[in-house]
Design a protein around this motif. Sequence first.
Motif, PDB file in Angstrom:
ATOM      1  N   PRO A  96     -72.475 -11.027  17.948  1.00  0.00           N
ATOM      2  CA  PRO A  96     -73.937  -9.413  17.482  1.00  0.00           C
ATOM      3  C   PRO A  96     -74.008  -9.555  15.935  1.00  0.00           C
ATOM      4  CG  PRO A  96     -72.089  -9.309  19.366  1.00  0.00           C
ATOM      5  CD  PRO A  96     -72.021 -10.793  19.407  1.00  0.00           C
ATOM      6  N   ALA A  97     -72.231  -9.673  15.042  1.00  0.00           N
ATOM      7  CA  ALA A  97     -72.616  -9.672  13.941  1.00  0.00           C
ATOM      8  C   ALA A  97     -73.296 -11.401  13.473  1.00  0.00           C
ATOM      9  CB  ALA A  97     -70.687  -9.675  12.893  1.00  0.00           C
ATOM     10  N   ALA A  98     -72.677 -11.948  13.567  1.00  0.00           N
ATOM     11  CA  ALA A  98     -73.526 -13.260  13.171  1.00  0.00           C
ATOM     12  C   ALA A  98     -74.731 -13.212  12.887  1.00  0.00           C
ATOM     13  CB  ALA A  98     -73.007 -14.682  14.269  1.00  0.00           C
ATOM     14  N   ARG A  99     -75.558 -12.276  14.172  1.00  0.00           N
ATOM     15  CA  ARG A  99     -77.227 -12.181  13.912  1.00  0.00           C
ATOM     16  C   ARG A  99     -77.714 -11.394  12.991  1.00  0.00           C
ATOM     17  NH1 ARG A  99     -76.367 -11.779  20.093  1.00  0.00           N
ATOM     18  NH2 ARG A  99     -76.377  -9.852  19.843  1.00  0.00           N
ATOM     19  N   GLN A 100     -76.584 -10.131  12.854  1.00  0.00           N
ATOM     20  CA  GLN A 100     -77.474  -9.684  11.595  1.00  0.00           C
ATOM     21  C   GLN A 100     -76.529 -10.061  10.404  1.00  0.00           C
ATOM     22  OE1 GLN A 100     -74.724  -6.387  11.599  1.00  0.00           O
ATOM     23  NE2 GLN A 100     -75.028  -5.371   9.900  1.00  0.00           N
ATOM     24  N   ALA A 101     -75.726 -10.979  10.068  1.00  0.00           N
ATOM     25  CA  ALA A 101     -75.559 -11.870   9.081  1.00  0.00           C
ATOM     26  C   ALA A 101     -76.778 -12.925   8.331  1.00  0.00           C
ATOM     27  CB  ALA A 101     -74.147 -12.413   9.204  1.00  0.00           C
ATOM     28  N   ARG A 102     -77.158 -13.559   9.357  1.00  0.00           N
ATOM     29  CA  ARG A 102     -78.948 -14.289   9.579  1.00  0.00           C
ATOM     30  C   ARG A 102     -79.719 -13.032   9.394  1.00  0.00           C
ATOM     31  NH1 ARG A 102     -76.139 -16.876  13.649  1.00  0.00           N
ATOM     32  NH2 ARG A 102     -76.969 -16.027  15.393  1.00  0.00           N
ATOM     33  N   ALA A 103     -79.110 -11.992   9.896  1.00  0.00           N
ATOM     34  CA  ALA A 103     -80.835 -11.629   9.348  1.00  0.00           C
ATOM     35  C   ALA A 103     -81.141 -11.193   8.016  1.00  0.00           C
ATOM     36  CB  ALA A 103     -81.016 -10.471  10.488  1.00  0.00           C
ATOM     37  N   LEU A 104     -79.805 -10.112   6.932  1.00  0.00           N
ATOM     38  CA  LEU A 104     -79.276 -10.381   6.324  1.00  0.00           C
ATOM     39  C   LEU A 104     -79.727 -11.357   5.449  1.00  0.00           C
ATOM     40  CD1 LEU A 104     -75.883  -8.088   7.329  1.00  0.00           C
ATOM     41  CD2 LEU A 104     -78.351  -6.862   6.033  1.00  0.00           C
ATOM     42  N   LEU A 105     -78.820 -12.104   5.207  1.00  0.00           N
ATOM     43  CA  LEU A 105     -79.292 -12.950   4.713  1.00  0.00           C
ATOM     44  C   LEU A 105     -80.794 -14.054   4.171  1.00  0.00           C
ATOM     45  CD1 LEU A 105     -76.336 -15.667   6.132  1.00  0.00           C
ATOM     46  CD2 LEU A 105     -76.730 -14.537   3.970  1.00  0.00           C
TER      47      LEU A 105
END
Length: 265
Positions: free
Chosen positions: A102-111
């Motif tokens: 879940p955090a990985a998906r959020q990080a990719r969206a933010l990046l």
Amino acid sequence: MFADNFFHAVPLPAIYFFTVSWVIVTLWFGLVLGRRYMRRQGSEKEPSIGSAVTATLGLLAFLLAFTFNMTADRYNKRKALLLDEVNAIHTAYLHADFLKPPAARQARALLLEYATLRYFEPTSEAVTREAIARSVAIQEGLWGLVDGHIAEGYQGAYLRQYVDPVSDIINSHTARVVVGMEYRIPGPIWLALYFITGLAMLAIGFQFGVSRSGSVQLAVTLGLTFGTVILLIADLDRALEGVIIVDQTPMAELRDTLRAAEARR
């Protein structure tokens, strides 16, 4: 401080026009003084000012070279910082897989949002305070994911793979803002540059006056030459204005790469 802001706020065409006018006016004034001197003293007392002219021109050449190198180095630094930020964003995107899903998906969206936000067209878009503030907010969001994993006792070896590129992103942002938007040629250097230019042209004009030489064409040529050099220095000094601007294509290519990667997931 006032001089710094003043010279940075003057439009580039105005700088060019003022420089050309300054050279021609001081050259003409020196020519008038030289001819007046010869009328009063006579040709038998013609002064020898060749060494003074040579020394003044040497000092002017040194100051022009010093100022040009200062701005050229900062221009190259802006290009290097852009590439550093592009590499840091891409690495952070790839290393987001070291986080929990879940955090990985959020990080990719933010990046992806960050890369989109960091790209701009210098000739038509301005860097706003809102965009800078949003960049900082995204950085805080990326770092907040680290805090969450630490609180859950996540493996440090995995987490470090994500922390390092995110730290580089934050450092690159600070460096790009400072170097690109705050660092500039100090006002006293601009004042000294125009002062020495005026003295050099005054000395050249005086020499023309006492030797009864010189012409309008020569004065215009000198004015255009020095105007072009100083305009080039002023252009290099400005990150978001003029003709010599750092190409933002690497950031645009990264944005497109991240969009394609997200579409494949």
